[in-house]
Design a protein around this motif. Structure first.
Motif, PDB file in Angstrom:
ATOM      1  N   THR A 183      84.432   1.412  46.079  1.00  0.00           N
ATOM      2  CA  THR A 183      84.621   1.232  47.521  1.00  0.00           C
ATOM      3  C   THR A 183      84.729  -0.232  47.931  1.00  0.00           C
ATOM      4  O   THR A 183      84.988  -0.529  49.083  1.00  0.00           O
ATOM      5  CB  THR A 183      83.464   1.867  48.325  1.00  0.00           C
ATOM      6  OG1 THR A 183      82.243   1.320  47.841  1.00  0.00           O
ATOM      7  CG2 THR A 183      83.451   3.371  48.213  1.00  0.00           C
ATOM      8  N   SER A 184      84.515  -1.143  46.989  1.00  0.00           N
ATOM      9  CA  SER A 184      84.570  -2.555  47.383  1.00  0.00           C
ATOM     10  C   SER A 184      85.989  -3.093  47.293  1.00  0.00           C
ATOM     11  O   SER A 184      86.862  -2.475  46.699  1.00  0.00           O
ATOM     12  CB  SER A 184      83.639  -3.392  46.505  1.00  0.00           C
ATOM     13  OG  SER A 184      84.120  -3.397  45.200  1.00  0.00           O
ATOM     14  N   GLY A 185      86.189  -4.254  47.854  1.00  0.00           N
ATOM     15  CA  GLY A 185      87.516  -4.857  47.859  1.00  0.00           C
ATOM     16  C   GLY A 185      87.968  -5.075  49.288  1.00  0.00           C
ATOM     17  O   GLY A 185      87.509  -4.378  50.187  1.00  0.00           O
ATOM     18  N   ALA A 186      88.812  -6.010  49.504  1.00  0.00           N
ATOM     19  CA  ALA A 186      89.204  -6.321  50.879  1.00  0.00           C
ATOM     20  C   ALA A 186      90.717  -6.407  51.018  1.00  0.00           C
ATOM     21  O   ALA A 186      91.433  -6.721  50.075  1.00  0.00           O
ATOM     22  CB  ALA A 186      88.576  -7.639  51.293  1.00  0.00           C
ATOM     23  N   ASP A 187      91.201  -6.095  52.193  1.00  0.00           N
ATOM     24  CA  ASP A 187      92.623  -6.231  52.487  1.00  0.00           C
ATOM     25  C   ASP A 187      92.845  -7.669  52.960  1.00  0.00           C
ATOM     26  O   ASP A 187      92.362  -8.069  54.018  1.00  0.00           O
ATOM     27  CB  ASP A 187      92.984  -5.227  53.589  1.00  0.00           C
ATOM     28  CG  ASP A 187      94.472  -5.232  53.853  1.00  0.00           C
ATOM     29  OD1 ASP A 187      95.197  -5.854  53.069  1.00  0.00           O
ATOM     30  OD2 ASP A 187      94.897  -4.617  54.840  1.00  0.00           O
TER      31      ASP A 187
ATOM     32  N   GLN B 180      85.094 -12.535  51.166  1.00  0.00           N
ATOM     33  CA  GLN B 180      83.949 -11.728  50.734  1.00  0.00           C
ATOM     34  C   GLN B 180      82.872 -12.621  50.168  1.00  0.00           C
ATOM     35  O   GLN B 180      83.163 -13.568  49.444  1.00  0.00           O
ATOM     36  CB  GLN B 180      84.388 -10.761  49.629  1.00  0.00           C
ATOM     37  CG  GLN B 180      84.815  -9.419  50.155  1.00  0.00           C
ATOM     38  CD  GLN B 180      84.979  -8.431  49.024  1.00  0.00           C
ATOM     39  OE1 GLN B 180      84.016  -8.034  48.403  1.00  0.00           O
ATOM     40  NE2 GLN B 180      86.199  -8.037  48.769  1.00  0.00           N
TER      41      GLN B 180
ATOM     42  N   TYR C 235      81.544   0.134  43.056  1.00  0.00           N
ATOM     43  CA  TYR C 235      82.748  -0.326  42.366  1.00  0.00           C
ATOM     44  C   TYR C 235      84.013   0.231  43.019  1.00  0.00           C
ATOM     45  O   TYR C 235      84.999  -0.479  43.203  1.00  0.00           O
ATOM     46  CB  TYR C 235      82.696   0.085  40.900  1.00  0.00           C
ATOM     47  CG  TYR C 235      83.877  -0.394  40.104  1.00  0.00           C
ATOM     48  CD1 TYR C 235      83.923  -1.710  39.653  1.00  0.00           C
ATOM     49  CD2 TYR C 235      84.951   0.438  39.832  1.00  0.00           C
ATOM     50  CE1 TYR C 235      85.011  -2.175  38.946  1.00  0.00           C
ATOM     51  CE2 TYR C 235      86.050  -0.014  39.127  1.00  0.00           C
ATOM     52  CZ  TYR C 235      86.074  -1.328  38.682  1.00  0.00           C
ATOM     53  OH  TYR C 235      87.165  -1.785  37.984  1.00  0.00           O
TER      54      TYR C 235
END
Lengths: 113, 414
Positions: free
Chosen positions: B51-55, B121, B49
């Protein structure tokens, strides 16, 4: 005199061998499958961090502007509404859009999967 | 007082038979194992939770050709050319795919035409996603107008064998386009109507649950066997070969990750997972594995033809059981930590029922098929990650019932 081998014991040993071989090879294959799957990227983004907005403001190439596009305090500043429009006076939302087709009622068909 | 209690416990322990003592030690060990498993799952979930996510911003020029500068405005990206003029807008849209949410970035020029799209993603099973890629679905979005419907089998080509992934991309595109249309182009699109999808697979699944539930209660062993074979064969043909929709560990991980698909067109997903959890919790019987698992049915057919029998040598029984549990836990931890349920699944279901897979997947399937001729249901008994999951649910159910009973007893005594 050679030791007599009980055929039942022998058969049991073969069965156990087959079972352990199956489980062993399967585990190796599962780990290889994971390695194969993990090698495929799940994202095409160069960065992989959670807060998009924060990253964007940290990167000098990208600027974040407040949502209040017409707010007085932003006018004339870099990244404010004045800089974003084609006419330099209107917001992007107010630019001429007479050439864009009018949206029609969207019909969503039932799909088979 | 404390010393008296301690001595009383010591006396009680001394009077207990070794078998009872052994059982108590086992029970305590099981409690610690359950708690440890839950702690590990929570840690993996938390790691995934946070560490995920994108620029997204650096990707905008990819979908908006000509844009050299990007500004972000409440989820809307504005792309500017070198001379400072506005090139267009970009926005990301998210929708559930097969393994979790799919996120797509869509660029639109000032004429309302899509200039590019990029999947930011995805958490799909690689095999499914590869089908979508080879189909060129994302590329086909370019040149479309924001007013287009973006529907599979309509203005977009459906992807056979990866319908959920393709539908996720289409739905995510619709959302991104709506954001751009409303916030950028100032032309809000009409509210999207969500159809409820309820068809043959859902009806068959409900009937199979009913067959499994009532079938195991039958007293006549002949009718029980006949009913079981009927449900197994229907499961194999309908849920397996026709719809390729068996239960997978990826779905369990999606459930734990909070990637719950939209219920309107995923009633099957909810029926499948919810039904198993519900029946296992209420009835303590797993209705799926023994009664209508499509892959279990394939193995059982092969074992029946060859006369293979169930085989788990006592010497290795515990070792094999724990290996299977360990594999299942590892799959869940991988899926949760990476927030990609699709990659954690290793079941050869797609290769079997859809006849698609990599060399390794085919090798794995062939190994299982050959082993099924010698051992009864080898995948189910030694490798399937779902069996330990269902066992775990059963164990939690048993513990909860025990605690509830003890609590009730205490209330009565008071």
């Amino acid at each position: 005199m050679a030791d007599a081998v009980d055929p039942k014991v022998n058969k049991e040993a073969v069965k156990q061998g087959i079972l352990l071989l199956f489980v062993g090879v399967s585990f190796v294959l599962v780990f290889l499958l994971w390695r194969e799957a993990l090698a495929e990227p799940g994202e095409s983004s160069p960065g992989y961090i959670r807060n998009t907005q924060l990253v964007s403001t940290q990167n000098p190439a990208y600027k974040e502007i407040p949502s209040d596009r017409d707010g007085e305090e932003n006018s004339g500043k870099a990244g404010s509404s004045g800089m974003l429009s084609l006419t330099n006076t209107a917001t992007p939302a107010q630019a001429d859009r007479s050439h864009i087709p009018t949206p029609t009622e969207t019909q969503i068909p039932l799909m088979d999967q | 007082m404390g010393e008296m209690t301690k001595s009383a416990i010591a006396t009680q322990k001394a009077t207990l038979s070794p078998a009872v003592l052994q059982r108590r030690i086992q029970e305590r060990r099981n409690i610690w194992l359950v708690m440890g498993t839950v702690a590990l799952i929570l840690m993996a979930w938390g790691y995934g939770y946070f560490t995920s996510g994108a620029d997204i911003a650096p990707l905008v020029p990819k979908v908006l050709p000509g844009a050299v500068r990007v500004e972000v405005q409440s989820g809307l990206f504005l792309g500017f050319a070198e001379d400072g003029s506005l090139v267009g807008y970009a926005a990301s849209g998210e929708a559930p795919g097969y393994g979790g949410p799919l996120q797509i970035l869509v660029g639109v020029n000032l004429e309302g035409q899509i200039t590019g799209a990029e999947v930011i993603q995805q958490r799909e099973t690689p095999g499914f996603y590869r089908l979508v890629q080879s189909n060129g679905l994302v590329e086909s979005l370019a040149q479309k107008q924001v007013t287009d419907p973006f529907h599979l089998s309509g203005d977009l080509d459906a992807v056979s064998g990866a319908t959920l992934s393709a539908e996720g991309i289409a739905a995510a595109t619709r959302r991104a386009v709506r954001t751009i249309s409303a916030d950028g182009l100032d032309q809000p699109l009409p509210v999207e109507r969500q159809p409820i999808k309820f068809g043959i697979p859902e009806i068959v699944l409900i009937l199979l649950y009913a067959g499994g539930y009532f079938g195991h209660k039958l007293r006549s062993s002949t009718w029980k066997r006949r009913t079981r074979w009927l449900t197994l064969l229907i499961g194999m043909v309908v849920l397996g070969f026709i719809y390729t929709a068996p239960l997978t560990i990826s779905q369990v991980i999606s459930l734990l990750s909070g990637y719950w698909p939209d219920w309107h067109n995923n009633i099957y997903w909810y029926l499948l997972i919810g039904g198993i959890l519900f029946v296992t919790t209420v009835d303590a019987k797993n209705p799926y594995c023994n009664w209508f698992c499509p892959f279990g049915a394939v193995q059982e057919c092969l074992s029946t033809i060859s006369g293979a029998k169930y085989y788990k040598p006592r010497k290795f029984s515990s070792f094999l059981t724990w290996m299977q549990r360990g594999l299942a836990l590892l799959a869940i931890l991988i899926g949760l930590a990476l927030r990609r349920p699709g990659v954690a699944g290793y079941e050869p279901f797609q290769t079997m029922f859809d006849l698609r897979g990599t060399g390794l997947q085919w090798a794995f399937l062939i190994l299982i098929i050959l082993s099924s001729l010698l051992i009864y249901r080898p995948f189910c008994n030694y490798l399937c990650p779902l069996d330990p999951v269902v066992d775990f649910v059963g164990e939690v159910r048993r513990r909860t019932k025990e605690v509830w009973r003890k609590w009730q007893m205490r209330s009565i005594q008071k």
